[in-house]
Design a protein around this motif. Sequence first.
Motif, short mmCIF file in Angstrom:
data_model
loop_
_atom_site.label_atom_id
_atom_site.label_comp_id
_atom_site.label_asym_id
_atom_site.label_seq_id
_atom_site.Cartn_x
_atom_site.Cartn_y
_atom_site.Cartn_z
N CYS A 1 0.28 6.65 1.50
CA CYS A 1 -0.41 5.70 0.68
C CYS A 1 0.21 4.06 0.81
O CYS A 1 1.20 3.98 1.06
N LYS A 2 -0.86 3.47 1.10
CA LYS A 2 -0.45 1.95 1.37
C LYS A 2 0.10 1.16 0.52
O LYS A 2 0.61 0.31 0.44
N LEU A 3 0.02 1.61 -0.94
CA LEU A 3 0.36 1.00 -2.19
C LEU A 3 1.63 1.70 -2.65
O LEU A 3 2.50 1.11 -3.47
N ALA A 4 2.20 2.35 -2.02
CA ALA A 4 3.57 3.05 -2.20
C ALA A 4 4.61 1.99 -1.90
O ALA A 4 4.61 1.42 -1.19
N PRO A 5 5.89 1.96 -2.84
CA PRO A 5 6.81 1.09 -2.57
C PRO A 5 7.34 1.44 -1.26
O PRO A 5 7.70 2.29 -0.88
N LYS A 6 7.87 0.28 -0.54
CA LYS A 6 8.45 0.27 0.86
C LYS A 6 9.86 -0.55 0.55
O LYS A 6 9.83 -1.37 0.06
N SER A 7 10.46 0.04 1.63
CA SER A 7 11.81 -0.62 1.73
C SER A 7 11.71 -2.02 2.71
O SER A 7 10.50 -1.89 3.33
N CYS A 8 12.53 -2.97 2.64
CA CYS A 8 12.38 -4.15 3.51
C CYS A 8 12.52 -3.53 5.03
O CYS A 8 13.38 -2.78 5.52
N PRO A 9 11.42 -4.28 5.78
CA PRO A 9 11.94 -3.85 7.37
C PRO A 9 12.80 -4.42 7.81
O PRO A 9 13.25 -3.84 9.15
N PHE A 10 13.68 -5.16 7.34
CA PHE A 10 15.02 -5.54 7.87
C PHE A 10 16.19 -4.84 7.30
O PHE A 10 17.26 -5.31 7.40
N LYS B 1 5.01 -9.56 1.54
CA LYS B 1 4.84 -10.66 2.35
C LYS B 1 5.79 -11.83 1.57
O LYS B 1 6.19 -12.85 2.40
N SER B 2 5.74 -12.15 0.36
CA SER B 2 6.41 -13.27 -0.30
C SER B 2 7.89 -12.85 -0.26
O SER B 2 8.57 -13.79 -0.14
N HIS B 3 8.48 -11.62 -0.24
CA HIS B 3 9.76 -11.36 0.12
C HIS B 3 10.12 -11.69 1.60
O HIS B 3 11.21 -12.40 1.62
N LEU B 4 9.58 -11.49 2.46
CA LEU B 4 9.70 -11.71 3.95
C LEU B 4 9.74 -13.36 4.10
O LEU B 4 10.63 -13.89 4.75
N MET B 5 8.91 -13.89 3.37
CA MET B 5 8.77 -15.43 3.62
C MET B 5 9.93 -16.07 3.10
O MET B 5 10.72 -17.01 3.31
N LYS B 6 10.39 -15.29 1.72
CA LYS B 6 11.68 -16.18 1.08
C LYS B 6 13.11 -15.73 1.67
O LYS B 6 13.95 -16.60 1.86
N LYS B 7 13.14 -14.55 2.09
CA LYS B 7 14.56 -14.05 2.67
C LYS B 7 14.62 -13.97 4.04
O LYS B 7 15.83 -13.91 4.52
N HIS B 8 13.51 -13.72 4.88
CA HIS B 8 13.76 -13.67 6.23
C HIS B 8 12.84 -14.57 7.15
O HIS B 8 12.35 -14.20 8.05
N ILE C 1 20.39 -16.08 21.74
CA ILE C 1 20.34 -14.79 21.74
C ILE C 1 21.79 -13.92 22.31
O ILE C 1 22.09 -12.90 22.04
N THR C 2 22.46 -14.87 22.88
CA THR C 2 23.73 -14.61 23.51
C THR C 2 24.50 -13.69 22.54
O THR C 2 25.57 -12.85 22.85
N ASN C 3 24.57 -14.03 21.17
CA ASN C 3 25.40 -13.45 20.10
C ASN C 3 25.00 -12.14 19.60
O ASN C 3 25.60 -11.55 18.74
N TYR C 4 23.77 -11.72 20.04
CA TYR C 4 23.02 -10.52 19.49
C TYR C 4 22.97 -9.37 20.41
O TYR C 4 22.96 -9.60 21.60
N HIS C 5 22.99 -8.44 19.96
CA HIS C 5 22.64 -7.05 20.67
C HIS C 5 21.32 -6.69 20.65
O HIS C 5 20.76 -5.89 21.39
N TYR C 6 20.55 -7.17 19.56
CA TYR C 6 19.01 -7.16 19.66
C TYR C 6 18.44 -8.10 18.92
O TYR C 6 18.79 -8.96 18.32
N ILE C 7 17.08 -8.27 19.27
CA ILE C 7 16.16 -9.25 18.63
C ILE C 7 15.19 -8.42 17.60
O ILE C 7 14.54 -7.61 18.05
N TYR C 8 14.94 -9.06 16.65
CA TYR C 8 13.77 -8.29 15.75
C TYR C 8 13.24 -9.44 14.90
O TYR C 8 13.48 -10.35 14.45
N VAL C 9 12.01 -8.93 14.85
CA VAL C 9 11.03 -9.77 14.13
C VAL C 9 9.86 -9.05 13.52
O VAL C 9 9.79 -7.91 13.72
N VAL C 10 9.19 -9.51 12.44
CA VAL C 10 8.30 -8.75 11.74
C VAL C 10 7.09 -9.65 11.94
O VAL C 10 7.11 -10.99 11.45
N ILE C 11 5.99 -9.21 12.25
CA ILE C 11 4.83 -9.93 12.37
C ILE C 11 3.68 -9.25 11.32
O ILE C 11 3.68 -8.22 10.92
N HIS C 12 3.17 -10.10 10.77
CA HIS C 12 2.01 -9.88 9.53
C HIS C 12 0.70 -10.40 10.28
O HIS C 12 0.32 -11.54 10.62
#
Length: 185
Positions: free
Chosen positions: A95-104, A120-127, A147-158
Amino acid sequence: MTEALEKSLLEDLQCPVCDSYMCPPIRQCQKGHSICDHCFPKLKVCPKCRSPKSQARSFALEAIHSKLKIPCRYAIAGCNFVSLGEHIRNHECFCKLAPKSCPFRNYDDCHWKDITSKLKSHLMKKHSSNFYQKEKQRFLSQNFRNITNYHYIYVVIHAHKDFFRLTWDIDEITGDYEQFKCFYE
Ligand SMILES: [Zn+2]
Ligand SMILES: [Zn+2]
Ligand SMILES: [Zn+2]
Ligand SMILES: [Zn+2]
């Protein structure tokens, strides 16, 4: 089955703790009060009679559940889906309306969990530095933090009204990007 009968049977299926409709496995206390499978593990004793929990399931109620038309448990979040009990669990998993955890959650240790319309508003505010909303977006390495300090890169796209999480693993020695993964959120 008449509408009135169906309605009263649905009421019998309401969990005494959370009010949502109990679906299999329907749990019980030692005196026979039924409790939904979501609430059951969180309780120490029966909320109605304070007697201990039992291992028994209510097979009679489970059979009734499978033959009734049950609304999706996320109706409060705006879902209008109704289906025979035996099919409703499958819908609720997707169900698309089920509560979801943050993708991050696994990257930024974020414990946010809420209905999708608030994501969406959570991602805009915190990430905001890892969140992109444009339908057409070029991902250049300059787009990312150093990027040299990171082991991975991650983004979320809407895009296209859905959320997608993209991750790249980085080879620590060469700095090359490896194993691009895309997750549908
Ligand atoms: Zn419950
Ligand atoms: Zn009880
Ligand atoms: Zn639903
Ligand atoms: Zn978050």
